[in-house]
Design a protein around this motif. Structure first.
Motif: not given
Length: 172
Positions: A54-69
């Motif tokens: 998942m981290a590698q995907t984020m490095r390549d494409r960014g975070c595709l789904q938001s978190i909730r805070v």
């Protein structure tokens, strides 16, 4: 990012949390996110090959789904859901992550219960939440003062509540 107004009851946001009726989608710094120990219905997030992927995907494409805070009075954000995404973003060395930001609330037991319900609902729609994780989430809701019936209603309304109650009891 976009800002959206919530059109539900003005004294609560769409999740029952005390709020001014606003929910915002925006990027927030990882350094301002507070992760409450023991809050995640899935239990502890471990660094494994799936998290690294998942981290590698984020490095390549960014975070595709938001978190909730949930915003706090001290300009921090309490994580409600998306701990694996948050941890993967940290592993990927991202400095910001997209987040659905709920307005700051009272921070009391009632709000904690509402936030826990949100986390359980998000996790229940996933097929890979195992029976032990479900049971731990249900137990946490019971520990916050709900009955089995209350848990069933919070997670899906009154329709078919008896079948949800039975499933909850079986998991517990």
């Amino acid at each position: 990012m976009a800002t959206t107004s919530n059109s539900h009851n003005p004294s609560t946001n769409g999740n029952g949390n005390a709020a001014n009726g606003r929910v915002e989608l925006r990027s927030i710094p990882l350094s301002q996110i507070v992760v409450t120990d023991g809050f995640n219905p899935r239990g502890e997030v471990v660094e494994d090959s799936e998290l690294e992927a998942m981290a590698q995907t984020m490095r390549d494409r960014g975070c595709l789904q938001s978190i909730r805070v949930r915003a706090t009075a001290t300009d921090d954000y309490v994580l409600v859901s998306g701990e694996r995404r948050y941890r993967a973003a940290a592993l990927a060395a991202l400095t910001e992550i997209p987040a659905t930001v709920l307005s700051a609330g009272a921070g009391d037991e009632a709000e904690q219960l509402d936030l826990l319900c949100d986390a359980m609902i998000e996790n229940e729609v996933r097929s890979n939440l195992d029976p032990l994780q479900r049971a731990q989430g249900y137990q946490a809701m019971l520990d916050h003062g709900l009955s089995v019936r209350g848990v069933a209603e919070r997670l899906g309304g009154k329709a078919k509540r008896s079948s949800r109650e039975k499933r909850i009891k079986e998991h517990l």
